[in-house]
Structure formats: C-alpha cells, structure tokens
Design an enzyme around this catalytic site. Structure first.
Site, short mmCIF file in Angstrom:
data_model
loop_
_atom_site.label_atom_id
_atom_site.label_comp_id
_atom_site.label_asym_id
_atom_site.label_seq_id
_atom_site.Cartn_x
_atom_site.Cartn_y
_atom_site.Cartn_z
CE LYS A 266 -3.49 2.49 2.63
NZ LYS A 266 -4.52 2.44 3.66
NE ARG B 14 -5.80 10.12 3.47
CZ ARG B 14 -4.52 10.24 3.13
NH1 ARG B 14 -4.01 11.44 2.95
NH2 ARG B 14 -3.76 9.18 2.98
NE ARG C 245 -3.43 7.67 5.96
CZ ARG C 245 -4.03 8.32 6.97
NH1 ARG C 245 -3.32 8.68 8.03
NH2 ARG C 245 -5.32 8.62 6.90
CD GLU D 274 5.85 -3.47 3.60
OE1 GLU D 274 5.19 -4.29 4.24
OE2 GLU D 274 6.34 -2.45 4.12
CE LYS E 240 -6.00 2.09 -0.42
NZ LYS E 240 -6.30 2.29 0.96
CB SER F 164 -11.35 7.56 -3.34
OG SER F 164 -10.11 8.03 -2.80
CE1 TYR G 70 -15.05 3.85 -2.51
CE2 TYR G 70 -13.08 3.94 -3.88
CZ TYR G 70 -13.66 3.92 -2.63
OH TYR G 70 -12.88 3.96 -1.50
C1 PBG Z 1 -7.09 3.48 5.67
C2 PBG Z 1 -7.56 3.41 4.27
C3 PBG Z 1 -7.45 4.40 3.29
C4 PBG Z 1 -8.05 3.88 2.14
C5 PBG Z 1 -8.49 2.61 2.43
N1 PBG Z 1 -8.17 2.32 3.76
C6 PBG Z 1 -6.92 5.79 3.38
C7 PBG Z 1 -5.52 6.02 3.69
O1 PBG Z 1 -4.68 5.13 3.76
O2 PBG Z 1 -5.22 7.20 3.88
C8 PBG Z 1 -8.17 4.62 0.83
C9 PBG Z 1 -9.14 4.06 -0.15
C10 PBG Z 1 -9.46 4.97 -1.28
O3 PBG Z 1 -8.84 6.01 -1.52
O4 PBG Z 1 -10.42 4.63 -1.99
N2 PBG Z 1 -8.11 3.12 6.58
#
Ligand code: PBG
Length: 326
Positions: free
Chosen positions: A197, A207, A220, A236, A251, A277, A316
């Site tokens: 990720k 968010r 992050r 990982e 991801k 997203s 989505y």
């Molecule tokens: C963390 C989480 C995130 C997403 C899924 N799980 C946000 C992040 O890591 O900041 C993002 C998914 C998306 O953008 O569709 N709980």
C-alpha cells in the site's frame, strides 16, 4: 498478398470473433464494493468528491448491499464514519462501533449470500487522523497500534465479518491479527492484507468520505510505501504471506500494475487490487466534462487490472459495472 501479420487483424474483424479470442472478461463476481456507513445520520449523505457514492445510514446500507447481491457482486468492504473521534480510535474496536453494528445487521439480513469484509485501521476513528496510536513525540507507535488492530479484528469477526482487511501498514499486523483471531475462536475468519500500500495522492476523496484530516497537515509516508519503490513492495507482500495472510492486495491499482504483475508471478494466493477513490473520481470528473466516455473507461480500467493478474478488484464502480456487464 499473404503475410503472417494478417493473423492479428483477422481476429478483430467482427464482434463475435473478438469475443471468441478475448483473454480477459470482467464479471460481477470479480468485484468488491467499498461502502461507507456513518453513525448518527438519518438520511444518506452524498460525497461530493466521489460522485454516485454516499455515506450510508444502516438502513440505506442494507438496501445497497441487497442491490449488490442481486447484481451478482459477491463482496463488500465496510468503512465507518463515527460520530465521535478520539486519540485511541476507540470506535474501531468498540463492539458497538458503527461498523460492528452494521456488520451484525447485514449478517442478520443477508446470511452468507455476501462476503462481508471490514477495513481494519484506526484512521477513521482517531481525532489526529493517523492510522495508529501516537507516542509522546507524535510518531505512530507500531507495537501499541497492532494491539488495537487485534482488538478491532476480534470485534469485527464477532460482529460477523468474513474477512478482516488491515490497511494500516504497521509491521507485524498480520501475525498479531491472526493470533488474536485464532485465540478468540475465529479460526475461520480470513485476512485480506493490504500488503503493498503506497502513500498515494489518490486517497483524497476517500478522506472526504470518512472525514479524515491528518493533524498538522501531515502525511503517512512514515508507514505507507514510497511510490518510487517496487522491489520493496515484493518484500512487503512476502512478509504478509509469511505472517499468515489468506489473500493479498496491491493499492492503488492503475499506477501500480507493475507491482501487481510481479505479485501475480510470485504468489498463488488470491490477489486483489484496490482501484481507489482518486482513480475513480478522475474518471468521473473527466466524464462529467465530456472529455472521456466514462462507462467505457471504467470497463477498460477494471479489465486492465484483471488482465494484469488481479483475481478481484475493490472498486467504487462495482454496481455500475455489474449492471453494465450482465
Ligand atoms: C485506511 C484506508 C485508506 C483507504 C483505504 N483504507 C486511506 C488512507 O490510507 O489514507 C483509501 C481508499 C481509497 O482512496 O479509496 N483506513
């Protein structure tokens, strides 16, 4: 004139020929819908930056999941938006936290007709917006955090989740969650590891959806991966598999197809990709401007992710695509 190159164009001549030689066919059963459930609202709230996606009430969530089952979509992944956030993210592991309540309702309503997945993380529930607990210096404390992930996983499994999906990128989170699940009678609960990720700029609309701002304009990057690295992703994923992941995920999806291809070549466990997203919203925004054909680009995109090796895709577009495909 005859030359071997004709072979390829010949196979594209008619729709039926193209259908015959198609290598990849996205199907509703390849899709998992991410859904948001918000505590303390009495009508669903559309998310501006995710056109067509809402924060659900329990009732509208149930209706949406029923619709997905009827469309042949086999899974959903739930994200919670709590009414109150705190430093420990207690809504994530409280048995009465919004996702746990939603899981129980969905399980009662739909039995085993849908795979219920729960994102396991703290960021939706913490007032500072980080994915873990902060130490005195304001850094995310890895080991204290995975203890809370283990509690959240137990609460989710107890509430009826089939699949626990830790997304926080803490070291050792898979082993800690597996031990917690096994130790609490949930040997049957699967773990879908957000194994590779990245600290992506493509999570912006998400968010908004979960109302998360990282304190002090932070990011992050100290726990999610650097997008300059691909070999690190392979490492990982290996660690998560060794710790007991049942399924692995990459991801975001489109900018990381190289990572997905490499993961497919190395691993035979079920492999997922999360079309996130920002990837979705870019397509929606360009389509709304009339710059691209949205449904065509959505289908092309999800097909490409499958072609690269994903067994299933979190997207989505799940309902929209399932409707279009069958
Ligand atoms: C963390 C989480 C995130 C997403 C899924 N799980 C946000 C992040 O890591 O900041 C993002 C998914 C998306 O953008 O569709 N709980």
């Amino acid at each position: 004139m005859s030359f071997p190159e004709r072979r390829l164009r010949r196979t594209r001549r008619t729709p039926a020929l193209r259908e015959l030689v198609a290598e990849t066919r996205p199907h509703p059963s390849d899709l998992v819908a991410p859904l948001f459930v918000r505590e303390g609202i009495d009508a669903e709230v559309p998310i501006d930056s995710l056109p067509g996606v809402s924060q659900h009430t329990i009732a509208s969530l149930k209706a949406e999941v029923r619709r997905l089952v009827n469309l042949g979509v086999p899974g959903v992944i739930l994200f919670g938006v709590p009414e109150h956030k705190d430093a420990q993210g207690s809504g994530a592991w409280d048995p009465d936290g919004i996702v746990q309540v939603a899981l129980r309702e969905l399980r009662d309503d739909l039995g085993d007709s849908i795979v219920l997945m729960a994102d396991t993380c703290l960021d939706e529930y913490t007032d500072h917006g980080h994915c873990g607990l902060l130490d005195a210096e304001g850094n995310v404390d890895n080991d204290a955090t995975i203890e809370l992930y283990a509690r959240a996983a137990i609460a989710q499994a107890e509430a009826g989740a089939d699949v626990i999906a830790p997304s926080g990128m803490m070291d050792g989170q898979i082993a800690a969650i597996r031990a917690a699940l096994d130790g609490s009678g949930h040997q049957g609960a699967l773990i879908l590891a957000y194994a590779a990720k990245y600290a992506s700029g493509l999570y912006g609309p998400f968010r908004d959806a979960v109302d998360v701002q990282i304190a002090g304009g932070g990011d992050r990057k100290a726990y999610q991966q650097d997008w300059r690295n691909a070999r690190e992703a392979a490492e990982e994923i290996r660690l998560d598999v060794a710790e007991g992941a049942d399924m692995i995920m990459v991801k975001p999806a489109m900018p990381y197809l190289d990572v997905l291809v490499a993961a497919r070549a190395e691993h035979d466990l079920p492999l997922a990709a999360y079309h996130v997203s920002g990837e979705y919203s870019m397509i929606k925004a360009a389509a709304a401007n009339g710059w691209i054909d949205g449904p065509a680009v959505a289908l092309e995109t999800i097909t490409a992710i499958k072609r690269a090796g994903a067994d299933f895709v979190l997207t989505y577009f799940a309902a929209e695509l399932a409707e279009a495909i069958v």
